[in-house]
Design a protein around this motif. Structure first.
Motif, PDB file in Angstrom:
ATOM      1  N   GLN A  28     -38.848 -52.921  15.065  1.00  0.00           N
ATOM      2  CA  GLN A  28     -39.772 -52.295  14.114  1.00  0.00           C
ATOM      3  C   GLN A  28     -39.271 -50.957  13.562  1.00  0.00           C
ATOM      4  N   GLN A  89     -42.065 -50.386  10.996  1.00  0.00           N
ATOM      5  CA  GLN A  89     -43.002 -51.475  10.682  1.00  0.00           C
ATOM      6  C   GLN A  89     -44.117 -51.418  11.731  1.00  0.00           C
ATOM      7  N   ALA A  95     -45.622 -51.073   6.619  1.00  0.00           N
ATOM      8  CA  ALA A  95     -44.411 -50.359   7.037  1.00  0.00           C
ATOM      9  C   ALA A  95     -44.355 -49.036   6.269  1.00  0.00           C
TER      10      ALA A  95
END
Length: 180
Positions: A28, A89, A95
């Motif tokens: 992420q 994200q 995001a």
């Protein structure tokens, strides 16, 4: 009196390099760092004058300067640039992104154009300072086939004061807004 017009054109090939690294601590989150080197140019070209009266009168009756089309040369170094960026994200829909960019305009003290005609050099004193651009943005993905993006950035001007602003290179602080 009537206004005159001068057009300078020059070109050159320059070379430099880019370097970048990407650090991804998780799926992420990622961070990037990039560097673009300074690029030196030795421009060659020409200047064309279009004046109703091709002589500019000098002070106190001096003969003045004859403006004639001429070949020209100028040296210019485009600055090195460093950028740090980040991406995270939060979930499948959201995001965020951010970056800080530094440009080393300190090295540009002047733009000096030399005329093959023998006319005095045209010198524009720049004395620019380095600048930062800061940007943030977001990506919204309501369905996998659609990304909606929005961003804003603040871009500092390298021009230190009104004395060093030029019609050749007009500049001011800017706020950029983008979406798509």
């Amino acid at each position: 009196g009537e206004d005159g017009y001068a057009k300078m054109e020059g070109d050159d090939w320059g070379y430099g390099f880019n370097f970048g690294v990407l650090f991804e601590p998780s799926e992420q989150t990622r961070f990037g760092l990039s560097f673009r080197s300074e690029i030196s140019h030795e421009l060659e070209g020409d200047v064309k004058f279009d004046y109703p009266n091709a002589t500019i009168e000098g002070a106190a009756g001096s003969p003045g300067l004859m403006l004639v089309d001429s070949d020209i040369e100028a040296e210019m170094d485009l600055p090195a640039i460093v950028e740090l960026s980040a991406y995270h994200q939060f979930n499948s829909e959201w995001a965020v992104l951010a970056s800080v960019l530094w440009t080393n305009w300190d090295q540009l003290e002047e733009i000096r154009v030399r005329f093959d005609s023998g006319a005095a050099d045209s010198v524009t004193s720049m004395e620019w300072h380095h600048l930062f651009r800061i940007a943030v943005g977001a990506i919204y993905t309501p369905i996998p086939e659609l990304d909606l993006r929005v961003g804003i950035s603040y871009d500092e001007s390298p021009v230190p004061d009104a004395q060093h602003r030029s019609v050749r290179v007009p500049d001011d602080d800017r706020i950029w807004v983008s979406f798509g």
